[in-house]
Design an enzyme around this catalytic site. Structure first.
Site, PDB file in Angstrom:
ATOM      1  N   LYS A  44       9.255   4.352 -12.272  1.00 12.32           N
ATOM      2  CA  LYS A  44       8.056   4.758 -13.010  1.00 12.32           C
ATOM      3  C   LYS A  44       8.450   5.202 -14.416  1.00 12.32           C
ATOM      4  O   LYS A  44       9.434   5.921 -14.599  1.00 12.32           O
ATOM      5  CB  LYS A  44       7.350   5.883 -12.266  1.00 12.32           C
ATOM      6  CG  LYS A  44       6.043   6.346 -12.904  1.00 12.32           C
ATOM      7  CD  LYS A  44       5.434   7.464 -12.078  1.00 12.32           C
ATOM      8  CE  LYS A  44       4.117   7.950 -12.644  1.00 12.32           C
ATOM      9  NZ  LYS A  44       3.542   9.044 -11.823  1.00 12.32           N
ATOM     10  N   SER A  81      -0.884   8.440 -10.264  1.00 11.50           N
ATOM     11  CA  SER A  81      -0.424   7.886 -11.519  1.00 11.50           C
ATOM     12  C   SER A  81       0.744   6.903 -11.376  1.00 11.50           C
ATOM     13  O   SER A  81       1.171   6.309 -12.351  1.00 11.50           O
ATOM     14  CB  SER A  81      -0.016   9.016 -12.472  1.00 11.50           C
ATOM     15  OG  SER A  81       1.089   9.758 -11.945  1.00 11.50           O
ATOM     16  N   SER A 110       0.055  11.623  -6.922  1.00 11.23           N
ATOM     17  CA  SER A 110       0.354  10.427  -7.717  1.00 11.23           C
ATOM     18  C   SER A 110       1.286   9.425  -7.072  1.00 11.23           C
ATOM     19  O   SER A 110       1.412   8.304  -7.557  1.00 11.23           O
ATOM     20  CB  SER A 110       0.921  10.831  -9.079  1.00 11.23           C
ATOM     21  OG  SER A 110      -0.082  11.423  -9.859  1.00 11.23           O
TER      22      SER A 110
END
Length: 474
Positions: A79, A155, A179
């Site tokens: 990420k 996210s 997330s």
């Protein structure tokens, strides 16, 4: 069977037996990533040259019978909140410059590098990871593998989409309020938010001790493997836990027989859950009972802590952007600007009052886990909704926390919480079930999730990622 469909465990077995090589696997994973990118937008960038170089090094080690570590040659994505040496970490924002040395790995990235992992690229995130869907001023909208008109969640939405579609079986996500679990549930994969401190984090998150780092994978066995690699101390994180007493892979054995499981379908009636979601979770809970767990319907003793969460979350966002010039601030996601303004108006007393709520919630859950080994809930009350929106159409809530009431409480308490795919709604969109354990009992959470996979209860829904892959010509 495409190599991109295999778990990390199966890839390692194939390397060991000489059935295929890290170079073959990496080449296919990169090709898959390139194919899915135009439709789902999972990547900020691919690191193809570095990936192939690391794959060649791994292949040579396997030929000598000397793998570097537990995941040597396995493709991994990261990420774009976490540092990856040699490549910019832009955090979904046009306010971060690509310049600079980028000479340091985040702790879990460093551990993966030591164990021979192959880094395919950086995955998309909303700006600074601030919300539960993935779109940003930098990269636009990340879409759901099952229906590109829907959100992948966030996210860690890019990581979830990449894993679901075969662009690497392992990914590193972050979770400050859901997330990891939100996009994993929407995309039909496994995601674990470990106990806070189990996976060291550096640099520290602006959202403080709400933010965890953890595995996003095809199944619980791969997550246990990844946690064995990344769940070790790092001197840069003063709050990191000591090394776990044993291997998380070894802890998968034993099933759920005798575990005391509390099933809370709606947190005591606080949450309205879509019927298809409720039904899929209820069936999976019945399967836990069938596997030997003692299951009873019981609710944890707390009311919705959303206001305390907002105080901590919004003040963190305000601190993150405190030094921004007016011009730089205007470039932020409008929703992020709004919560920063709200956070800037909060006082130290407001913050400490939220900490008091948090400590009381932690005490309540500590007492709850004296009676129950695990708490099971839906991961989310809804399935994936329209992409490009922070909340579903017609929602009474302005912020993403309005549709994630099952996830953020357990960031406040720092407990381990996982999501497993347990079916689909009428549109073929995945449904996730959340498994929450007492602090430091990541092993029990993983063991229960693994038992569901072994019994073929946890799986991708009928409109599987394979179908989505075929849309891309595989």
């Amino acid at each position: 069977m495409q190599l991109t469909d295999l778990t990390a465990g199966r890839l390692l077995d194939g390397y060991r037996k000489g059935e295929f090589s890290p170079v073959e696997v990496t080449g296919q994973a990169l090709e898959r990533a390139r194919r899915i990118q135009p439709e789902v937008n999972a990547f900020v960038r691919l690191t193809e040259e570095d990936a192939l170089a690391r794959a060649r090094e791994s292949e040579a080690r396997w030929r000598r019978g000397e793998p570097a570590g537990l995941v040597d040659g396995v493709p991994v994505t990261v990420k774009d909140i976490l540092l990856l040496r040699g490549h910019p970490t832009l955090r979904g924002s046009t306010t971060v410059s690509e310049g600079g040395g980028w000479e340091e790995d985040a702790p879990p990235v460093a551990r993966l590098r030591e164990h021979g992992a192959v880094f395919l690229g950086k995955t998309t995130t909303p700006e600074y990871g601030w919300k539960g869907v993935t779109d940003s001023p930098l990269t636009g909208i990340t879409r759901n593998p099952y229906d590109p008109a829907r959100t992948a969640g966030g996210s860690s939405g890019g990581s979830a989409a990449a894993v679901a579609l075969g662009a690497g079986p392992l990914s590193l996500g972050t979770d400050g309020g859901g997330s990891i679990r939100i996009p994993a549930a929407f995309c039909g994969i496994f995601g674990l938010k470990p106990t806070y401190g189990r996976v060291p984090l550096y640099p520290a998150s602006a959202f403080g001790t709400l933010s965890h780092t953890g595995p996003m994978t095809r199944d619980a066995a791969d997550a246990a493997l990844l946690l064995d690699v990344i769940g070790v101390p790092d001197a840069r994180d003063w709050s990191a836990l000591p090394a776990a007493p044993g291997s998380f892979r070894e802890a998968l054995r034993g099933g759920v027989r005798g575990l005391r499981v509390a099933y809370s379908p709606s947190l005591g009636g606080q949450v309205a859950v879509q019927p298809a979601v409720a039904a899929a979770v209820r069936r999976a809970v019945a399967s836990l009972a069938g596997l030997g767990a003692y299951v009873e319907e019981a609710d944890p003793d707390f009311s919705d802590p959303v206001e305390a969460f907002h105080t901590l979350w919004f003040s963190g966002a305000a601190r993150l952007t405190q030094g921004f010039s007016p011009h730089r601030r205007r470039r932020l996601d409008p929703g992020l600007r709004e919560i920063c303004a709200q956070g800037a108006r909060l006082s130290a007393l407001d913050y400490l009052a939220a900490v008091d709520v948090r400590m009381d919630l932690g005490r309540r859950m500590g007492r709850f886990h004296e009676r129950y080994d695990l708490l099971v809930t839906p991961t989310l009350p809804v399935t994936a909704f329209e992409a490009g929106r922070e909340v579903p159409a017609g929602s009474a809530h302005a912020r993403w926390t309005g549709w994630t009431p099952f996830t953020y409480p357990f960031n406040l308490t720092q407990q381990p919480a996982a999501t497993v795919p347990v079916g689909a709604d009428g549109d073929g969109l995945p449904v996730g079930m959340q498994i929450v354990g007492a602090r430091h009992r990541d092993d029990v959470v993983l063991r229960a999730a693994h038992a569901l996979y072994e019994a073929e209860v946890a799986s991708a829904p009928p409109a599987s990622a394979v179908v989505a892959q075929r849309r891309h010509g595989d």
